[in-house]
Scaffold this active site. Structure first.
Site, short mmCIF file in Angstrom:
data_model
loop_
_atom_site.label_atom_id
_atom_site.label_comp_id
_atom_site.label_asym_id
_atom_site.label_seq_id
_atom_site.Cartn_x
_atom_site.Cartn_y
_atom_site.Cartn_z
CG HIS A 165 48.31 58.61 8.19
ND1 HIS A 165 47.01 59.09 8.14
CD2 HIS A 165 48.24 57.47 8.94
CE1 HIS A 165 46.20 58.28 8.79
NE2 HIS A 165 46.93 57.30 9.30
CG ASP A 169 43.35 56.18 11.32
OD1 ASP A 169 44.56 56.27 11.08
OD2 ASP A 169 42.53 55.65 10.55
CD GLU A 180 47.55 54.91 6.54
OE1 GLU A 180 47.70 53.74 6.91
OE2 GLU A 180 46.49 55.55 6.68
CD GLU A 181 43.16 56.49 7.05
OE1 GLU A 181 42.82 55.36 6.66
OE2 GLU A 181 43.37 56.76 8.24
CD GLU A 202 48.15 54.36 10.91
OE1 GLU A 202 47.17 54.61 11.63
OE2 GLU A 202 48.10 54.44 9.68
CG HIS A 204 38.38 54.27 9.19
ND1 HIS A 204 38.70 53.41 8.16
CD2 HIS A 204 39.55 54.84 9.58
CE1 HIS A 204 40.02 53.47 7.94
NE2 HIS A 204 40.55 54.32 8.80
#
Length: 976
Positions: free
Chosen positions: A206, A218, A252-253, A278, A351
């Site tokens: 993604h 990520d 995706e997130e 991922e 994140h």
């Protein structure tokens, strides 16, 4: 490092001293071991069961196996200086830097820029590959910019939270590299087209990031690795035999949206296997998180530096890991068979704004890319039938049936893969064969009169005289000290949990806890303990498909062999009858107050060449200097049958303790132990220790890396501490049978380490700039009243320390609540006004609600300015909903048995208007809720001042991440 070693060793020393005191009080016969004979007569034995050999060899073995495990776990293999054929590492690194210049969540303008950039890069790589090949034999390349697909689905089966409905419009990019054996027709052009031949391979990454992270790992590394796969498989010499689909999915997130949308693309019917790449950390090694079956996992084993264990898959299956990846969709919805490879640490950067190119490396890029190349190369080259054929799953792909597997790496350089059924078969065999073998050995020993274990006395057959064997001595020492040391170790875990629960966040290895136990009967107790664990593991293997108990199988096998060796040693002892006769003769020649001054009769002498190890000679016991208490007729002592009672008494009495024959290390052991093989211990140690260190050491490090920073997300720290405590005992357990032979140096050193680490763990601040505490931000605005609340969610008490540093909270009321936030607290205050929309609050959202005549349906029309994501929230769940122009898929239900409490709306078009028809339940008397839109683009300064303020003034040890999909949420309430 050790926390409880000192306490454990102290308890061990107390037990040892108490035992020695008992021996002296009861005047137990001292032991004369073979190594003592060798030491005094033949020189030093480097592998004898004496303190220095045991200490040095045991320590060297542990260090030799543990140090490489730690090095492999923390150091990433270096990338090659020159790019291998078919890839360009410099180009890949440049792409990663470009991709991560800005936050690029789905609901941001930078996401559109990334989308366009990816299309350009894909076309450029495809064009350069054709030019590079210089021939027409290369594979056909088809590029799909999916700006047509949409889908309505729900969260059923994705998360154990309230049911959430989702409408999503795809922005996925797909690249199909036709394989040499693929159908040469463009079957996807037909509405009812179906692929023929063998299924293809999907590689998924993604390209969206979260709103608070740049997305380097990520999932930037995954994206640029997929771009390099396009380059690799369009390079001459690497053309695929089976078709390869590269999916760059978006969204995706926010809810795995892009993967769900792929279900509506024709190519989703073509791919039978997949590789999902991922990121859940910010660098390090890429880990094999999950795999659907043994057959597909074997292709990952071809990688140069495999890394992973089946423990991760079991953690997902048992619910210990609650987050999901696109793997869930490909496996659970489509029925594809494949792998989930991802970065996993450090979670403190996941994140956040530290998930950037600066905090990863080209080595990490190469580790993931090389694994992706080898795995994909194996899959696209495979021409067998393992991934084709009926599997009994209606509505899913016909890609054959796989078998549950077991896998783990060895030092990041080799990989073990086998079926769970194989593990189960070996488990059952060991459970049956090992006890039977020990029982048979014990029966044989009893038959031969050599079973000294579990025996306190033996009786002479000809007279009934009793001689002590001390065979029960130390029987219960192992469970006693194991219980004490384990209780102390776990007690320290509770102490840390109470005093400084987050110290593991920045110092994960300061809380590891080794333990030490005594050797008496240790292997027998270990055998019983591991047998029980293997029974439990076998049940879980069969009934729940849990494979991470594989280490117990190997552990039990090693312990079984070591235990058997202990019993086999007893065959070298004299029979208990011969030993008893010799003891009585020796006792009769020992001065005592009730000795008989008579010589032994001929029939009382031991036979020539007896099992005692040498022919009996009265001179053997006359090695002491005469004293005033020495009998004048010492060599002429004899005992008649009438005097066996006094002989028995003296067999427990004073015995010669000449230091040359009875070194101080063994003077208090049973005399019959002189015939035990002195070097047998090294075989036992090598059968148990290395495999335990390798398997449990890697499992322990993997578990620590995966969990030591989950506390910031509300996870239980106690589970981590107790888990580490239990693993500590299991890893050090192979030392327990030998630890009493260690010199005092190591226990003393570890006692000081215990004191130092305990003081550090109880007093050190748990967070730092490199191990930041994550707190989640959201700003909620009531667009009708203008109420504006900025909030941070984090663990207490640290969330209060962070909030106090924010200037806008000064002199204002800060409200903190903890209910509903998974062990965390939410602190809110009047926030600075956001500028995500250049208009008054009331104009941020346009909506209309119209009631149908049947009073069962309601139509919502909703649109937001400068956004493409809105929601409808209901106080009571609705029965069903439908978004105008959307499609549904029977494989993916869009509602659940309990209805839908929230509808999330995502559009590829900015300021889109959604039309949603809602069906109320019969119980829906309370028809009220909120219409809401969200804003997630924080790339421009001063757009969200409240977030900028927190970033500027929060402590250096705090990191900001998102709480929900939107950084800013604006809402209107409705009531019908």
């Amino acid at each position: 490092m050790p926390l409880s070693t000192g306490l454990t060793l102290s308890s061990l020393n107390v037990m040892e001293k108490a035992d020695n005191h008992y021996n002296m009080m009861t005047k137990q016969p001292p032991a004369l071991s073979p190594v003592d004979m060798v030491s005094s007569r033949r020189g030093f034995n480097p592998i004898a069961f004496t303190p220095w050999p045991v200490t040095i060899l045991s320590s060297l073995v542990y260090l030799a196996f543990i140090i490489p495990i730690i090095v492999v776990h923390h150091l990433v293999p270096p990338a090659p200086k020159e790019s291998p054929e078919g890839v360009d590492l410099k180009e890949a690194w440049h792409d990663l830097q470009h991709l991560t210049r800005q936050y690029h969540p789905y609901n941001s303008h930078s996401n559109d820029e990334v989308h366009q950039w990816l299309l350009k890069r894909i076309h450029a790589i495809s064009a350069s590959s054709s030019a590079r090949s210089g021939d027409t034999t290369g594979p056909d390349i088809f590029i799909f910019d999916d700006n047509q697909t949409n889908l309505t689905f729900s969260s059923v089966g994705v998360a154990a939270k309230s049911i959430t409905g989702v409408y999503f419009e795809s922005k996925n990019i797909l690249v199909y590299i036709r394989g040499a054996e693929d159908d040469q027709e463009e079957w996807w052009e037909s509405p009812d087209g179906e692929p023929s031949g063998k299924g293809g391979v999907l590689v998924n990454a993604h390209y969206d990031s979260v709103s608070t992270g740049y997305g380097a790992t990520d999932n930037g590394v995954g994206v640029i690795s997929t771009l390099q796969l396009l380059k690799y498989f369009t390079t001459p010499g690497h053309y695929p035999r089976k078709g390869l689909v590269l999916l760059f999915n978006d969204g995706e997130e926010d809810f795995l949206n892009g993967a769900y949308a792929f279900s509506q693309h024709p190519l989703s019917k073509f791919t039978h296997t997949f590789l999902n790449i991922e990121g859940a950390g910010a660098g390090g090694r890429a880990v094999l998180f999950r795999s659907t079956d043994t057959e597909v996992t074997r292709f990952y084993g071809n990688t140069e530096h495999p890394f992973g264990t089946v423990l991760a898959r079991d953690a997902f299956q048992l619910g210990f890991i609650r987050s999901e990846t696109d793997y869930h969709v490909f496996d659970g919805v489509f029925g594809m068979r494949g792998l989930d490879v991802a970065f996993m640490e450090p979670r403190s950067r996941y994140h956040t704004d530290q998930d950037d190119a600066r905090h990863t490396s080209i080595d990490s890029v190469w580790h993931m890319l090389s694994a992706a190349i080898k795995t994909t190369e194996g899959l696209v080259s495979y021409t067998g039938d393992a991934f084709d054929g009926d599997n009994g799953n209606d509505g899913k792909l016909n890609n054959g049936a796989g078998t549950l597997g077991v896998w783990f790496d060895f030092y990041g350089s080799s990989f073990a893969v086998f079926e769970l059924n194989t593990l189960f078969g070996h488990s059952v065999a060991l459970l049956v064969v090992a006890p039977l073998l020990l029982i048979a050995t014990c029966v044989t020993l009893y038959t031969l009169d050599k079973m000294y274990m579990f025996s306190m006395y033996t009786y002479l057959s000809e007279s009934g005289g009793q001689v002590s064997l001390y065979g029960l001595r130390g029987l219960f020492r192992f469970p006693l000290i194991l219980g004490i040391s384990t209780a102390l170790t776990i007690g320290l875990a509770f102490l840390l949990m109470k005093a400084n629960p987050f110290i593991i966040y920045s110092s994960p290895y300061a809380v590891w806890n080794p333990s030490a136990l005594h050797r008496a009967y240790a292997f027998t107790w270990m055998f019983g303990m591991m047998w029980v664990l293997l029974v439990i593991a076998t049940v879980y293997q069969k009934q729940h498909g849990i494979a991470s108990s594989y280490f117990i199988v190997f552990y039990f096998a090693g312990v079984s062999i070591a235990t058997w060796i202990s019993y086999l040693e007893l065959f070298g002892l004299p029979t208990t009858q011969d030993y008893a006769r010799r003891q009585i003769r020796i006792t009769d020649r020992t001065p005592s107050s009730d000795s008989r001054l008579l010589a032994p009769s001929a029939d009382e002498l031991p036979p020539s060449g007896s099992a005692a190890g040498h022919d009996f000679n009265p001179e053997d016991v006359e090695d002491e200097e005469p004293t005033e208490s020495t009998s004048l007729l010492r060599g002429q002592q004899r005992t008649t049958f009438a005097n066996y009672a006094s002989a028995r008494s003296n067999s427990d009495g004073n015995i010669s303790t000449n230091a040359s024959l009875h070194p101080k290390d063994h003077r208090l052991e049973q005399r019959w132990s002189i015939n035990l093989i002195s070097s047998a211990w090294i075989l036992q140690f090598l059968f148990v220790a290395p495999i335990v260190i390798i398997l449990l050491g890697q499992l322990g490090l993997f578990l620590t890396s995966a969990t030591y920073q989950i506390g910031a997300d509300g996870g239980s720290q106690l589970v981590i501490y107790v888990g580490i405590a239990v693993l500590s005992v299991l890893i050090l357990l192979p030392l327990f049978p030998f630890i009493h032979r260690f010199t005092y140096h190591i226990p003393t050193f570890l006692l000081f380490v215990l004191i130092g680490t305990l003081v550090y763990n109880l007093t050190a601040f748990p967070f730092s700039h490199s191990n930041r505490l994550k707190v989640a931000f959201v700003q909620e605005i009531d667009l009708e009243t203008g109420k504006n609340q900025a909030s941070l969610v984090g663990v207490e008490p640290y969330i209060h320390d962070i909030v106090r540093t924010i200037p806008s909270t000064t002199g204002k009321e800060v409200s903190c609540i903890s209910r509903g936030y998974g062990g965390r607290a939410k602190c809110s205050w009047d926030g600075l006004k956001p500028r995500v929309v250049d208009a008054p609050y009331k104009e941020w959202i346009t909506y209309n609600i119209s009631q149908a005549k049947d009073d069962k349906h309601t139509r919502f029309e909703i649109s937001g300015k400068n956004t493409r994501a809105c929601k409808i929230l209901f106080d009571s769940p609705i029965a069903d909903f439908k978004v105008l122009g959307s499609v549904t898929d029977e494989r993916i239900p869009h509602t659940g048995p309990k209805g839908v409490s929230e509808i999330r709306l995502w559009s590829r078009t900015w300021e889109n208007t959604w039309t949603v028809d809602v069906e109320w339940t019969k119980k829906n008397a309370n028809r009220q809720g909120k219409v809401m839109c969200i804003w997630s683009d924080d790339n421009d300064l001063k757009v969200i001042p409240a977030l900028d303020e927190i970033r500027n003034f929060a402590p250096a040890w705090a990191a900001i991440t998102k709480l929900r999909d939107g950084l800013v949420e604006g809402s209107h309430s409705f009531k019908l």
